[in-house]
Design a protein around this motif. Structure first.
Motif, PDB file in Angstrom:
ATOM      1  N   TYR A   5       0.853  -1.325   0.190  1.00  0.00           N
ATOM      2  CA  TYR A   5      -0.254  -0.095   0.075  1.00  0.00           C
ATOM      3  C   TYR A   5       1.041   1.201  -0.033  1.00  0.00           C
ATOM      4  O   TYR A   5       1.982   1.151   0.689  1.00  0.00           O
ATOM      5  N   ARG A   6       0.493   2.384  -0.624  1.00  0.00           N
ATOM      6  CA  ARG A   6       1.246   3.736  -0.684  1.00  0.00           C
ATOM      7  C   ARG A   6       0.207   4.580  -0.156  1.00  0.00           C
ATOM      8  O   ARG A   6      -0.961   4.876  -1.039  1.00  0.00           O
ATOM      9  N   PHE A   7       0.735   5.555   0.772  1.00  0.00           N
ATOM     10  CA  PHE A   7      -0.279   6.369   1.160  1.00  0.00           C
ATOM     11  C   PHE A   7       0.572   7.879   0.997  1.00  0.00           C
ATOM     12  O   PHE A   7       1.829   7.803   1.207  1.00  0.00           O
ATOM     13  N   ARG A   8      -0.129   8.945   1.001  1.00  0.00           N
ATOM     14  CA  ARG A   8       0.584  10.257   0.934  1.00  0.00           C
ATOM     15  C   ARG A   8       0.424  10.601   2.476  1.00  0.00           C
ATOM     16  O   ARG A   8      -0.392  10.408   3.213  1.00  0.00           O
ATOM     17  N   LEU A   9       1.574  11.319   2.530  1.00  0.00           N
ATOM     18  CA  LEU A   9       1.751  11.953   4.356  1.00  0.00           C
ATOM     19  C   LEU A   9       1.633  13.358   4.135  1.00  0.00           C
ATOM     20  O   LEU A   9       2.110  13.987   3.541  1.00  0.00           O
ATOM     21  N   TYR A  10       1.107  13.965   5.344  1.00  0.00           N
ATOM     22  CA  TYR A  10       1.041  15.304   5.318  1.00  0.00           C
ATOM     23  C   TYR A  10       1.769  15.640   6.793  1.00  0.00           C
ATOM     24  O   TYR A  10       0.999  15.898   7.780  1.00  0.00           O
ATOM     25  N   PRO A  11       3.078  15.589   6.836  1.00  0.00           N
ATOM     26  CA  PRO A  11       3.767  15.838   8.255  1.00  0.00           C
ATOM     27  C   PRO A  11       3.622  16.983   8.576  1.00  0.00           C
ATOM     28  O   PRO A  11       3.608  18.106   7.860  1.00  0.00           O
ATOM     29  N   THR A  12       3.791  17.158   9.947  1.00  0.00           N
ATOM     30  CA  THR A  12       3.916  18.612  10.652  1.00  0.00           C
ATOM     31  C   THR A  12       5.361  19.176  10.239  1.00  0.00           C
ATOM     32  O   THR A  12       5.893  18.342   9.906  1.00  0.00           O
ATOM     33  N   THR A  13       5.714  20.274  10.643  1.00  0.00           N
ATOM     34  CA  THR A  13       6.983  20.949  10.498  1.00  0.00           C
ATOM     35  C   THR A  13       7.811  19.990  11.396  1.00  0.00           C
ATOM     36  O   THR A  13       8.964  19.682  10.799  1.00  0.00           O
ATOM     37  N   ASN A  14       7.586  19.855  12.499  1.00  0.00           N
ATOM     38  CA  ASN A  14       8.538  19.096  13.235  1.00  0.00           C
ATOM     39  C   ASN A  14       8.600  17.673  13.069  1.00  0.00           C
ATOM     40  O   ASN A  14      10.048  17.040  12.938  1.00  0.00           O
ATOM     41  N   GLN A  15       7.554  16.957  12.362  1.00  0.00           N
ATOM     42  CA  GLN A  15       7.889  15.525  11.692  1.00  0.00           C
ATOM     43  C   GLN A  15       8.770  15.676  10.326  1.00  0.00           C
ATOM     44  O   GLN A  15       9.348  14.940  10.271  1.00  0.00           O
ATOM     45  N   VAL A  16       8.427  16.775   9.725  1.00  0.00           N
ATOM     46  CA  VAL A  16       9.454  17.059   8.467  1.00  0.00           C
ATOM     47  C   VAL A  16      11.195  16.872   8.780  1.00  0.00           C
ATOM     48  O   VAL A  16      11.953  16.325   8.335  1.00  0.00           O
ATOM     49  N   GLU A  17      11.225  17.809   9.982  1.00  0.00           N
ATOM     50  CA  GLU A  17      12.345  17.900  10.422  1.00  0.00           C
ATOM     51  C   GLU A  17      13.247  16.362  10.967  1.00  0.00           C
ATOM     52  O   GLU A  17      14.154  16.039  10.699  1.00  0.00           O
TER      53      GLU A  17
END
Length: 111
Positions: A5-17
């Motif tokens: 399965y492949r899902f799009r993520l929408y991470p927060t700024t902290n998660q991106v870091e």
């Protein structure tokens, strides 16, 4: 049977870091073993196997940047999960979008 399965993520700024720190550490490990393989090749010795690299990592021979804030958190009760998660990989596309690919083992597949 395995299913991906492949899902799009929408991470927060902290998660991106944190994702970027993890990518950086992966790069450090890859570069470390690439350098080791090049050195062994230049010396005419046998190259390292994947098993040898895993043993090195388990013995913590490589010094990685501090990652105290990077951890795996389970938000599900895995006893009630109907499928077994084999692998999960996070990637960043060239469009700067984030995706997670999950490989699961399923007992019953409905088509």
């Amino acid at each position: 049977m395995y299913r991906a399965y492949r899902f799009r993520l929408y991470p927060t700024t902290n998660q991106v870091e944190l994702i970027h720190k993890t990518f950086g550490c992966t790069r450090v490990v890859c570069n470390h073993y690439l350098e080791k393989q090049k050195t062994l090749y230049d010396e005419g010795k046998d190259s390292l196997s994947c098993f040898d690299m895993i043993k090195d990592l388990k013995r913590r021979i490589i010094k990685l940047p501090k990652l105290k804030e990077v951890s795996i958190k389970g938000y599900r009760d895995l006893e009630y999960l109907p499928r077994r998660i084999i692998n999960a990989t996070i990637e960043q596309a060239s469009t700067l979008k984030y995706y997670v690919s999950v490989l699961v083992e399923e007992d019953d597949v409905y088509i």
